[in-house]
Design an enzyme around this catalytic site. Sequence first.
Site, PDB file in Angstrom:
ATOM      1  N   GLU A 292      -9.423  -6.097  -2.836  1.00 56.83           N
ATOM      2  CA  GLU A 292      -8.828  -4.876  -2.255  1.00 56.83           C
ATOM      3  C   GLU A 292      -9.866  -3.955  -1.616  1.00 56.83           C
ATOM      4  O   GLU A 292      -9.684  -3.448  -0.507  1.00 56.83           O
ATOM      5  CB  GLU A 292      -8.098  -4.080  -3.341  1.00 56.83           C
TER       6      GLU A 292
ATOM      7  N   SER B 258       0.837  -1.194   0.000  1.00 57.98           N
ATOM      8  CA  SER B 258       0.000   0.000   0.000  1.00 57.98           C
ATOM      9  C   SER B 258       0.876   1.249   0.000  1.00 57.98           C
ATOM     10  O   SER B 258       1.621   1.471  -0.945  1.00 57.98           O
ATOM     11  CB  SER B 258      -0.982  -0.037   1.166  1.00 57.98           C
TER      12      SER B 258
END
Length: 554
Positions: free
Chosen positions: A338, A220
């Site tokens: 996600e 991320s």
Amino acid sequence: MRALPRFIAAAPSACALLLASSAAGAAASDTAPVVKAPAGALAGIREGAADVFRAIPYALPPLGARRWQPPAAMPHWTGVRPAKTVGLPCMQPAMAAGPYDRGPQPMSEDCLTLDVTVPANAHNAPVMVWIHGGTLIWGTGHSKMYDGKGFAKRGVVLVSINYRLGVLGYLAHPELSRESKDGISGNYGLLDQIAALRWVRENIASFGGDAKNVTIFGESAGALSVEYLLASPAARGLFDKAIAESAYAFTTPELRSARFEEQSAEGIGAALSAKLGVPGIAALRAMDARKLVDAAAAAGYAPYGTIDGKILTRQIVDTFDRGEQAPVPLIAGFNSGEIRSLRFLLPPLPADAASYERDVRARYGDLTDAYLRLYPARDPEQTRLASTRDAVFGWAAERLVRKQAAVGQPSYLYYFDHDYPAAAAANMTAFHASEVPFVFGAFGATPPNWPAIPQTAGERRFADSMLDYWTSFARSGKPTAATGPAWQVFTPGDTAMTLGASPHLSQHFMPGMYALHEEIMCRRRQDGTQSWTWRTGSTAPILPKPTPSCSARP
């Protein structure tokens, strides 16, 4: 000032990844390993077959006048410095409850430290440097989830780093630029990462690591940091391979220019100072760190890198298009679910199929048919999840491997689609960051609200495969696993490694996905008035008209 909903910053509960824990994992022996490094001597702790050295300072604490200054080198210390106690996270605001929240924790501005876990009696071992996620707002490299003993069992040295976060790590401001010999500001957290990599190059041989075989990896915001490091001339030569887990490639504020719906980075900083009612940098430096961090978050400040012409020279997509990034082997990928833990990113559900199609046609024009083929109206919920996932993470992952391949580097694409009962029950299959416990093999170290991973032979075998792939790539540049197929180098429109119930190769991966989102980004970039972010469906702006230079792009 730029609004807080820049990706995950809009919802603190959603993507503040994997915060600190308080204690070390396995029971330690009474024999304290001692390393004599160029930085100074360190006494660590033996845990099983690994030696662990915690909270090693790699730069001076950024306190007082050093707040918003580039990291200053830590002077060599005398004597043997204890390195057995878990370090403190950098300053960060509280997080709302969710799968990533670990609850209240001590923290400090004196946080520029790193952990080193090495195989006992290591010699010239490959090195992996972990950069934690958390939207550049939250997180710490000292989390129990980032236990390095699985890497040590495979003969790999793990380094896990802290770096400045939030307003303390990424504020740009006209006064700070005037202080700088280069006339720039911002990027302090990125400069911390670069300083940590320089420390690794200079010191890791003393721990038994190979300073000429260093792999950076992150998830991320950690993967975004990997992109920044690949792009930054200041980081060139400090690492040899890279892994980006769930990276994203949004527009980045430029130091003094307002483009792509972004204020200038200096303008964002000046607006924040005004909003807080604090007149200038001297007063901001005098503020209590805890109050400043909380006030900046409440005011909507969202940290990002700054295009300053020196540390980051241009928009990241432009750097990679020009082939100016570090030419190193790369693994990049994303997760099937996600957005299941990032639902604030989703566009509203359409009233019905007809209204959805009308809205898409109004926004996407000549790309409507391509959009609807990938994201049809028949299942609105899955369509929202898939279109947002691909716009944010899928396109970025495939773009990274394509662009590394274009500079002649072996590149590998993965798609994480692993499920287990607690995740399925919570409708969180393969959610954002859910691959991380498998990468580290640290099932018992997840945050309290994380869907619990069962301690079964099957889950262990799957984690072993991921550890094998990651560590073999660090060793040789080629990912292999004893319990998985050979991972083929990516070629456009071809193979990805699907990490599902078990690893397997997927041919002709997601046809049309990359081309669509690349065309959308290209038009917005050429138009100059739109950012390329997470906005899809009914939240997307009306797409600019086609241009020959975009349509002809690979």
